[in-house]
Design a protein around this motif. Sequence first.
Motif, PDB file in Angstrom:
ATOM      1  N   GLY A 154       0.810  -1.205   0.000  1.00 11.24           N
ATOM      2  CA  GLY A 154       0.000   0.000   0.000  1.00 11.24           C
ATOM      3  C   GLY A 154       0.848   1.262   0.000  1.00 11.24           C
ATOM      4  O   GLY A 154       0.568   2.211  -0.743  1.00 11.24           O
ATOM      5  N   ALA A 155       1.906   1.269   0.825  1.00  9.60           N
ATOM      6  CA  ALA A 155       2.769   2.448   0.902  1.00  9.60           C
ATOM      7  C   ALA A 155       3.543   2.651  -0.398  1.00  9.60           C
ATOM      8  O   ALA A 155       3.708   3.790  -0.868  1.00  9.60           O
ATOM      9  N   PHE A 156       4.001   1.555  -0.997  1.00 11.85           N
ATOM     10  CA  PHE A 156       4.748   1.651  -2.249  1.00 11.85           C
ATOM     11  C   PHE A 156       3.866   2.208  -3.364  1.00 11.85           C
ATOM     12  O   PHE A 156       4.246   3.150  -4.076  1.00 11.85           O
ATOM     13  N   ALA A 157       2.664   1.629  -3.508  1.00 15.16           N
ATOM     14  CA  ALA A 157       1.747   2.107  -4.543  1.00 15.16           C
ATOM     15  C   ALA A 157       1.304   3.538  -4.256  1.00 15.16           C
ATOM     16  O   ALA A 157       1.216   4.379  -5.169  1.00 15.16           O
ATOM     17  N   GLY A 158       1.017   3.832  -2.990  1.00 14.39           N
ATOM     18  CA  GLY A 158       0.593   5.174  -2.624  1.00 14.39           C
ATOM     19  C   GLY A 158       1.666   6.214  -2.889  1.00 14.39           C
ATOM     20  O   GLY A 158       1.372   7.335  -3.324  1.00 14.39           O
ATOM     21  N   ALA A 159       2.939   5.845  -2.644  1.00 11.67           N
ATOM     22  CA  ALA A 159       4.042   6.774  -2.894  1.00 11.67           C
ATOM     23  C   ALA A 159       4.171   7.081  -4.380  1.00 11.67           C
ATOM     24  O   ALA A 159       4.371   8.234  -4.778  1.00 11.67           O
ATOM     25  N   LEU A 160       4.039   6.046  -5.213  1.00  8.29           N
ATOM     26  CA  LEU A 160       4.133   6.256  -6.654  1.00  8.29           C
ATOM     27  C   LEU A 160       3.016   7.177  -7.148  1.00  8.29           C
ATOM     28  O   LEU A 160       3.267   8.111  -7.919  1.00  8.29           O
ATOM     29  N   ILE A 161       1.799   6.900  -6.706  1.00  2.00           N
ATOM     30  CA  ILE A 161       0.671   7.738  -7.120  1.00  2.00           C
ATOM     31  C   ILE A 161       0.825   9.149  -6.562  1.00  2.00           C
ATOM     32  O   ILE A 161       0.517  10.140  -7.234  1.00  2.00           O
ATOM     33  N   GLY A 162       1.298   9.243  -5.313  1.00  2.00           N
ATOM     34  CA  GLY A 162       1.487  10.552  -4.695  1.00  2.00           C
ATOM     35  C   GLY A 162       2.491  11.405  -5.455  1.00  2.00           C
ATOM     36  O   GLY A 162       2.283  12.611  -5.663  1.00  2.00           O
ATOM     37  N   ILE A 163       3.591  10.786  -5.885  1.00  2.00           N
ATOM     38  CA  ILE A 163       4.590  11.522  -6.668  1.00  2.00           C
ATOM     39  C   ILE A 163       3.979  12.016  -7.977  1.00  2.00           C
ATOM     40  O   ILE A 163       4.208  13.160  -8.395  1.00  2.00           O
ATOM     41  N   PHE A 164       3.175  11.166  -8.599  1.00  2.00           N
ATOM     42  CA  PHE A 164       2.529  11.547  -9.864  1.00  2.00           C
ATOM     43  C   PHE A 164       1.563  12.705  -9.644  1.00  2.00           C
ATOM     44  O   PHE A 164       1.530  13.659 -10.433  1.00  2.00           O
ATOM     45  N   VAL A 165       0.758  12.622  -8.562  1.00  2.00           N
ATOM     46  CA  VAL A 165      -0.216  13.686  -8.273  1.00  2.00           C
ATOM     47  C   VAL A 165       0.492  15.003  -8.011  1.00  2.00           C
ATOM     48  O   VAL A 165       0.102  16.062  -8.527  1.00  2.00           O
ATOM     49  N   ILE A 166       1.560  14.964  -7.209  1.00  2.00           N
ATOM     50  CA  ILE A 166       2.294  16.195  -6.905  1.00  2.00           C
ATOM     51  C   ILE A 166       2.941  16.767  -8.166  1.00  2.00           C
ATOM     52  O   ILE A 166       2.968  17.982  -8.385  1.00  2.00           O
TER      53      ILE A 166
END
Length: 299
Positions: free
Chosen positions: A244-256
């Motif tokens: 969850g943290a790995f996927a969330g970090a990837l999506i978070g970087i994309f969103v930012i």
Amino acid sequence: MNLFFLASFESITGLPEFVAYIFIFVFGAVVGSFLNVVIHRVPREQSIVFPNSACPACKTPIKPYDNIPLLGWLMLGGRCRSCKAPISPRYPAVELLTAVIFTLTYRQIGFTAFLPVALAFVASMIALIFIDAEHMILPNVITYPLFVLALLVRIIYPLAFGAEYFADLTHAPLVYFSDYPVWPVSLAGALLGALVGGGFLWLVGEIWKRLRGVEAMGLGDVKMMFGVGALLGWRLTFLTIFLGAFAGALIGIFVIYRQKDKDLQAQIPFGIFLGTGAILALLFGERLIGWYMSTFVPV
């Protein structure tokens, strides 16, 4: 080992295996239709039983033949029969996703006593994922029963079917208590898993709040992981959090990256990634852990 655990659908029913896959796919689509009701009504604190489903735009009750999972939306062309308002593609998407994941769950779990538990767990994760995506909440009416169900399963299943369904019982620290009755050891494993899941997220959120002065982790995520941890045990719960943290970090970087102001405090519903990680951990967790240990951990 319980004989039912070894049995196959074909040996029990006499029907070919593909019949089981057809049935579980259709059943998954039907459950997905129900989950659409849960996803729409639970965040709005509405009954999931009454009234019958209706068009959100014109409030006209949906005819039973228009409410057939997957086919109903296609036959209507994605529009209400009465007012022609568009019907969200989320509805067939949830039905198809649930059908596919149910079929995959059957493939991985098999025709075993644990299959109903696995399907209920998967259904609850799908509901929480879509509710969190739309409303950024994880309702107590789902997370609390999930935790209670997990505790009951961890007590009843070792007594009725043996310990085959809970891999954490064969690993430290629970393996050191193998001389004790299996159900209290299994219950201890559930509580340890809940502590790892919910406790770890709460601790991370509390540390971040004290350091940065902002909320980093909602209590809904913590409550959700209490239930996930209780059922899956501490090993698969750690894997759930990691995925969850790995996927969330990837999506978070994309969103930012897509934001003009590059706001590092952008809120992303973490329950989406935890729910996805939990499903992956349930279905493939032990294989992933085994692959990691054999590849990266020296013997």
